[in-house]
Design a protein around this motif. Sequence first.
Motif, PDB file in Angstrom:
ATOM      1  N   LEU A   3     -25.363  -2.948  -8.773  1.00 47.80           N
ATOM      2  CA  LEU A   3     -24.222  -3.751  -9.004  1.00 47.80           C
ATOM      3  C   LEU A   3     -22.824  -2.837  -9.316  1.00 47.80           C
ATOM      4  O   LEU A   3     -21.725  -3.008  -8.780  1.00 47.80           O
ATOM      5  N   VAL A   4     -23.018  -2.091 -10.252  1.00 48.52           N
ATOM      6  CA  VAL A   4     -22.097  -1.227 -10.577  1.00 48.52           C
ATOM      7  C   VAL A   4     -21.510  -0.067  -9.387  1.00 48.52           C
ATOM      8  O   VAL A   4     -20.477  -0.223  -9.203  1.00 48.52           O
ATOM      9  N   LEU A   5     -22.561   0.276  -8.444  1.00 51.88           N
ATOM     10  CA  LEU A   5     -22.389   0.984  -7.337  1.00 51.88           C
ATOM     11  C   LEU A   5     -21.514   0.275  -6.447  1.00 51.88           C
ATOM     12  O   LEU A   5     -20.434   0.724  -5.751  1.00 51.88           O
ATOM     13  N   PHE A   6     -21.991  -1.140  -6.384  1.00 52.74           N
ATOM     14  CA  PHE A   6     -21.179  -2.051  -5.302  1.00 52.74           C
ATOM     15  C   PHE A   6     -19.712  -2.269  -5.796  1.00 52.74           C
ATOM     16  O   PHE A   6     -18.868  -2.233  -4.825  1.00 52.74           O
ATOM     17  N   LEU A   7     -19.621  -2.528  -7.085  1.00 52.84           N
ATOM     18  CA  LEU A   7     -18.317  -2.674  -7.305  1.00 52.84           C
ATOM     19  C   LEU A   7     -17.411  -1.540  -7.272  1.00 52.84           C
ATOM     20  O   LEU A   7     -16.111  -1.402  -6.695  1.00 52.84           O
ATOM     21  N   MET A   8     -17.942  -0.386  -7.490  1.00 48.91           N
ATOM     22  CA  MET A   8     -17.123   1.035  -7.418  1.00 48.91           C
ATOM     23  C   MET A   8     -16.752   1.181  -6.065  1.00 48.91           C
ATOM     24  O   MET A   8     -15.544   1.529  -5.523  1.00 48.91           O
ATOM     25  N   THR A   9     -17.775   0.924  -5.204  1.00 46.88           N
ATOM     26  CA  THR A   9     -17.279   1.214  -3.417  1.00 46.88           C
ATOM     27  C   THR A   9     -16.369   0.083  -3.063  1.00 46.88           C
ATOM     28  O   THR A   9     -15.583   0.371  -2.218  1.00 46.88           O
ATOM     29  N   LEU A  10     -16.513  -1.264  -3.479  1.00 43.45           N
ATOM     30  CA  LEU A  10     -15.762  -2.197  -3.425  1.00 43.45           C
ATOM     31  C   LEU A  10     -14.018  -1.983  -3.658  1.00 43.45           C
ATOM     32  O   LEU A  10     -13.178  -2.301  -3.000  1.00 43.45           O
ATOM     33  N   ALA A  11     -14.062  -1.590  -4.916  1.00 46.23           N
ATOM     34  CA  ALA A  11     -12.711  -1.113  -5.438  1.00 46.23           C
ATOM     35  C   ALA A  11     -12.168  -0.019  -4.480  1.00 46.23           C
ATOM     36  O   ALA A  11     -10.901  -0.129  -4.113  1.00 46.23           O
ATOM     37  N   MET A  12     -13.044   0.998  -4.280  1.00 40.20           N
ATOM     38  CA  MET A  12     -12.467   1.916  -3.463  1.00 40.20           C
ATOM     39  C   MET A  12     -12.000   1.496  -1.840  1.00 40.20           C
ATOM     40  O   MET A  12     -10.775   1.871  -1.603  1.00 40.20           O
ATOM     41  N   ASN A  13     -12.542   0.583  -1.522  1.00 41.32           N
ATOM     42  CA  ASN A  13     -12.287   0.073  -0.245  1.00 41.32           C
ATOM     43  C   ASN A  13     -10.982  -0.890  -0.289  1.00 41.32           C
ATOM     44  O   ASN A  13     -10.190  -0.749   0.649  1.00 41.32           O
ATOM     45  N   LEU A  14     -11.081  -1.707  -1.350  1.00 41.33           N
ATOM     46  CA  LEU A  14      -9.795  -2.339  -1.584  1.00 41.33           C
ATOM     47  C   LEU A  14      -8.580  -1.383  -1.580  1.00 41.33           C
ATOM     48  O   LEU A  14      -7.483  -1.673  -1.122  1.00 41.33           O
ATOM     49  N   LEU A  15      -8.656  -0.205  -2.535  1.00 38.63           N
ATOM     50  CA  LEU A  15      -7.441   0.590  -2.807  1.00 38.63           C
ATOM     51  C   LEU A  15      -7.281   1.277  -1.343  1.00 38.63           C
ATOM     52  O   LEU A  15      -6.057   1.412  -1.186  1.00 38.63           O
ATOM     53  N   SER A  16      -8.196   1.443  -0.597  1.00 32.15           N
ATOM     54  CA  SER A  16      -7.792   2.103   0.706  1.00 32.15           C
ATOM     55  C   SER A  16      -6.799   1.096   1.544  1.00 32.15           C
ATOM     56  O   SER A  16      -6.098   1.536   2.274  1.00 32.15           O
ATOM     57  N   GLN A  17      -7.161  -0.143   1.613  1.00 32.69           N
ATOM     58  CA  GLN A  17      -6.645  -1.095   2.447  1.00 32.69           C
ATOM     59  C   GLN A  17      -5.022  -1.273   1.852  1.00 32.69           C
ATOM     60  O   GLN A  17      -4.184  -1.514   2.675  1.00 32.69           O
ATOM     61  N   PHE A  18      -5.071  -1.187   0.441  1.00 28.50           N
ATOM     62  CA  PHE A  18      -3.831  -1.503  -0.052  1.00 28.50           C
ATOM     63  C   PHE A  18      -2.852  -0.250   0.341  1.00 28.50           C
ATOM     64  O   PHE A  18      -1.775  -0.445   0.580  1.00 28.50           O
ATOM     65  N   ILE A  19      -3.323   0.953   0.131  1.00 27.15           N
ATOM     66  CA  ILE A  19      -2.526   2.106   0.516  1.00 27.15           C
ATOM     67  C   ILE A  19      -2.100   2.260   1.929  1.00 27.15           C
ATOM     68  O   ILE A  19      -1.081   2.260   2.269  1.00 27.15           O
ATOM     69  N   VAL A  20      -3.046   1.689   2.793  1.00 24.90           N
ATOM     70  CA  VAL A  20      -2.558   1.627   4.323  1.00 24.90           C
ATOM     71  C   VAL A  20      -1.555   0.529   4.408  1.00 24.90           C
ATOM     72  O   VAL A  20      -0.697   0.906   5.109  1.00 24.90           O
ATOM     73  N   LYS A  21      -1.692  -0.654   3.818  1.00 25.58           N
ATOM     74  CA  LYS A  21      -0.730  -1.495   4.045  1.00 25.58           C
ATOM     75  C   LYS A  21       0.789  -1.401   3.432  1.00 25.58           C
ATOM     76  O   LYS A  21       1.672  -1.665   3.646  1.00 25.58           O
ATOM     77  N   ARG A  22       0.446  -0.650   1.900  1.00 21.52           N
ATOM     78  CA  ARG A  22       1.798  -0.277   1.088  1.00 21.52           C
ATOM     79  C   ARG A  22       2.589   0.921   1.952  1.00 21.52           C
ATOM     80  O   ARG A  22       3.776   0.866   1.798  1.00 21.52           O
ATOM     81  N   TYR A  23       1.721   1.840   2.245  1.00 20.56           N
ATOM     82  CA  TYR A  23       2.676   2.970   2.542  1.00 20.56           C
ATOM     83  C   TYR A  23       2.813   3.185   4.199  1.00 20.56           C
ATOM     84  O   TYR A  23       3.115   4.370   4.559  1.00 20.56           O
ATOM     85  N   ALA A  24       2.167   2.629   4.958  1.00 21.76           N
ATOM     86  CA  ALA A  24       2.156   2.697   6.357  1.00 21.76           C
ATOM     87  C   ALA A  24       3.738   2.607   6.995  1.00 21.76           C
ATOM     88  O   ALA A  24       4.418   1.722   6.570  1.00 21.76           O
ATOM     89  N   ARG A  25       3.893   3.447   7.806  1.00 23.85           N
ATOM     90  CA  ARG A  25       5.364   3.326   8.498  1.00 23.85           C
ATOM     91  C   ARG A  25       5.267   2.761   9.458  1.00 23.85           C
ATOM     92  O   ARG A  25       4.413   3.175  10.645  1.00 23.85           O
ATOM     93  N   LYS A  26       6.253   1.901   9.882  1.00 23.02           N
ATOM     94  CA  LYS A  26       6.283   1.355  11.339  1.00 23.02           C
ATOM     95  C   LYS A  26       7.305   1.866  11.996  1.00 23.02           C
ATOM     96  O   LYS A  26       8.526   2.149  11.474  1.00 23.02           O
ATOM     97  N   TYR A  27       7.124   2.058  13.472  1.00 26.32           N
ATOM     98  CA  TYR A  27       8.149   2.718  14.191  1.00 26.32           C
ATOM     99  C   TYR A  27       8.383   1.732  15.588  1.00 26.32           C
ATOM    100  O   TYR A  27       7.206   1.012  15.953  1.00 26.32           O
ATOM    101  N   GLU A  28       9.495   1.539  15.897  1.00 19.30           N
ATOM    102  CA  GLU A  28       9.643   0.733  16.746  1.00 19.30           C
ATOM    103  C   GLU A  28      10.041   1.634  18.423  1.00 19.30           C
ATOM    104  O   GLU A  28      10.394   2.556  18.133  1.00 19.30           O
TER     105      GLU A  28
END
Length: 303
Positions: free
Chosen positions: A278-303
């Motif tokens: 369970l501890v391992l699952f929560l750690m990997t889940l937190a890493m995956n959520l952080l990854s998605q947050f970074i992609v959405k937060r810092y992604a640059r959109k080009y037209e």
Amino acid sequence: MTSRPWAKVSNFQKFREKLVVKALLVCASISILTTLGIIFILMEESVQFFSHISLFEFFGSTEWAPLFEPRSFGVLPLISGTMLIAFGALIFALPIGLGIAIYTSQYAQGWWQKILKPVLEILAGIPSVVYGYFAITQITPLLQALFDDVEVFNAASASIVIAIMVLPTIASICDDSLRAVPKTVKDGAYALGARKSEVIISIVVPSALSGILASFILAFSRAIGETMAVTLAAGGTPNMTLNPFEGVQAMTAYIAQVSLGDVAHGSLEYQSIFAVGLVLFLMTLAMNLLSQFIVKRYARKYE
């Protein structure tokens, strides 16, 4: 000129379309139900474990010996061993993986470009047990020849093989992110007189930063979740240390050790693997959520 009438859709075609949609819905639901089932099993056994062992002892004690008397259930040595191996792997893998991605996406040409990435991805298909034996038979003897006091099972050897295993993940995602930077952005920099190296360092890499960071976090999640190679290379001694040349035990290695069948079903030792899981699952889940947050937060959109 008369417009062409729409073809009439038969009842059989409507039924077939609905059937395909239902089948796709079932496929999508299987992954969700599987995840929920894993979470339920982890929580069910972990609740029984924590009814006997307090959270303070579990996260506060530095002794982990559930299989020997007197028993102790402090998970910190397992978390420490896992983090030592994972961070050690990233130290090797991050600069090499990013360098490979920059070369394949910006410099490599012709047949070299066509074979380099597929060859690199072959590394991802090698079984982890092979990496484990490679660490024992090749990397550990090399470390013992270079440094003093290197134990047979050590965290450094495990970190190096994990670094090799996560290289394809980092290089592939970084390569895709660097290629996604529009050519017009680079052409603008060239028009101002910038050299190619300056364009890559100052324009391309910062523009692809969200994808690069996401690849680092996904590689970290892979590193802390790896089992067989870590078990063979780092050993099975719960040891809270920062010395990479000593043997440690990762969380996944403990789960593999207890899962061999020597522990009675329903015992406290048996339930401890679900608490660690369970501890391992929560750690990997937190890493995956952080990854998605970074992609959405810092992604640059080009037209």
